[in-house]
Motif scaffolding. Structure first.
Motif, short mmCIF file in Angstrom:
data_model
loop_
_atom_site.label_atom_id
_atom_site.label_comp_id
_atom_site.label_asym_id
_atom_site.label_seq_id
_atom_site.Cartn_x
_atom_site.Cartn_y
_atom_site.Cartn_z
N GLN A 122 33.92 50.36 38.54
CA GLN A 122 34.45 51.03 39.73
C GLN A 122 34.50 50.06 40.91
O GLN A 122 35.46 50.05 41.68
N GLN A 123 33.45 49.23 41.04
CA GLN A 123 33.41 48.24 42.12
C GLN A 123 34.56 47.24 41.96
O GLN A 123 35.23 46.91 42.94
N LEU A 124 34.78 46.76 40.75
CA LEU A 124 35.85 45.79 40.50
C LEU A 124 37.21 46.40 40.81
O LEU A 124 38.04 45.78 41.49
N ASP A 125 37.44 47.61 40.34
CA ASP A 125 38.72 48.27 40.57
C ASP A 125 38.97 48.47 42.07
O ASP A 125 40.07 48.20 42.58
N ALA A 126 37.95 48.89 42.80
CA ALA A 126 38.09 49.10 44.24
C ALA A 126 38.29 47.76 44.98
O ALA A 126 39.10 47.66 45.89
N LEU A 127 37.56 46.75 44.57
CA LEU A 127 37.65 45.43 45.19
C LEU A 127 39.05 44.85 45.08
O LEU A 127 39.56 44.22 46.01
N LEU A 128 39.70 45.08 43.94
CA LEU A 128 41.00 44.47 43.68
C LEU A 128 42.19 45.37 44.01
O LEU A 128 43.34 44.95 43.86
N GLU A 129 41.91 46.59 44.46
CA GLU A 129 42.98 47.53 44.77
C GLU A 129 43.95 46.94 45.80
O GLU A 129 43.53 46.43 46.84
N ILE A 167 46.34 36.30 42.20
CA ILE A 167 45.57 36.18 40.96
C ILE A 167 44.31 35.33 41.16
O ILE A 167 43.22 35.70 40.71
N VAL A 168 44.44 34.21 41.85
CA VAL A 168 43.28 33.34 42.06
C VAL A 168 42.21 34.06 42.86
O VAL A 168 41.02 34.04 42.52
N SER A 169 42.61 34.73 43.92
CA SER A 169 41.65 35.48 44.74
C SER A 169 40.99 36.60 43.94
O SER A 169 39.77 36.80 44.04
N ASN A 170 41.77 37.30 43.14
CA ASN A 170 41.21 38.39 42.32
C ASN A 170 40.21 37.86 41.30
O ASN A 170 39.13 38.44 41.11
N ALA A 178 38.53 35.03 41.54
CA ALA A 178 37.38 34.50 42.27
C ALA A 178 36.42 35.62 42.65
O ALA A 178 35.20 35.50 42.47
N ASN A 179 36.94 36.71 43.18
CA ASN A 179 36.07 37.83 43.54
C ASN A 179 35.47 38.50 42.31
O ASN A 179 34.32 38.95 42.33
N ALA A 180 36.23 38.56 41.22
CA ALA A 180 35.69 39.14 39.98
C ALA A 180 34.54 38.28 39.45
O ALA A 180 33.52 38.81 38.99
N ILE A 207 40.14 46.46 33.27
CA ILE A 207 40.38 46.72 34.69
C ILE A 207 41.03 45.51 35.35
O ILE A 207 42.02 45.61 36.07
N LEU A 208 40.49 44.34 35.05
CA LEU A 208 41.02 43.11 35.62
C LEU A 208 42.47 42.87 35.21
O LEU A 208 43.30 42.46 36.03
N ALA A 209 42.78 43.17 33.95
CA ALA A 209 44.15 42.99 33.46
C ALA A 209 45.16 43.81 34.27
O ALA A 209 46.32 43.40 34.43
N ASN A 210 44.71 44.93 34.80
CA ASN A 210 45.59 45.76 35.63
C ASN A 210 45.85 45.15 37.01
O ASN A 210 46.72 45.62 37.74
N HIS A 211 45.08 44.11 37.36
CA HIS A 211 45.19 43.50 38.69
C HIS A 211 45.67 42.06 38.64
O HIS A 211 45.60 41.35 39.65
N ILE A 212 46.11 41.61 37.47
CA ILE A 212 46.66 40.25 37.37
C ILE A 212 48.09 40.29 36.87
O ILE A 212 48.54 41.26 36.36
#
Length: 151
Positions: A10-17, A22-25, A27-29, A146-151
């Protein structure tokens, strides 16, 4: 019925919303992984470079790391080649282990799939033996989705 998502998921999904870099996402992940799991000495990503036919070092937290890994080499390359997660209780018992950090004793490696292809690998190392189990594997596999949905 919807799937229950772990707190770190949930934290990852909210962080990357609504984030698209891609690099920033990544890095934060990597920072989120490193901060949420105890007894780690490395957490980060290897991204597949189709032109070079190798995995290149991506954003991470920890000591300096190997910059290029061939598919099939070491734990990361083996997970990539086999398209599956690997939990290694003792990296010194893994044939062909690549020792980027002499302090690493156990490892968890999870592929990230995007549009049916492997995009890259989540790699997490610990100085402890037997640090990772089925619970961590399942949770990090969820994070990969979750990450795949944000890259």
């Amino acid at each position: 019925m919807s799937k229950v998502i772990s707190l770190v998921g949930q934290q990852l999904d909210a962080l990357l919303e609504n984030e698209t870099n891609i690099v920033s996402n990544l890095a934060n992940a990597a920072a989120l992984l490193f901060q949420n799991y105890e007894n780690l000495n490395w957490a980060g990503f290897y991204i597949y470079n189709d032109d070079a036919k190798e995995l290149d070092l991506g954003p991470f937290q920890g000591k300096v790391a190997c910059m290029h890994i061939k598919p099939g080499s070491g734990v990361v390359g083996t997970a990539f080649a086999n398209k599956e997660s690997i939990v290694v209780p003792n990296v010194h018992d893994f044939a062909g282990h690549i020792a980027c950090d002499a302090d690493s004793n156990s490892e968890l490696v999870v592929p990230i799939f995007k549009n049916g292809q492997i995009y890259g690998i989540i790699d997490i190392d610990s100085p402890l033996l037997n640090r990772f189990g089925e619970n961590e594997k399942n949770e990090v596999e969820e994070l990969a989705e979750i990450l795949a949905n944000h890259i």
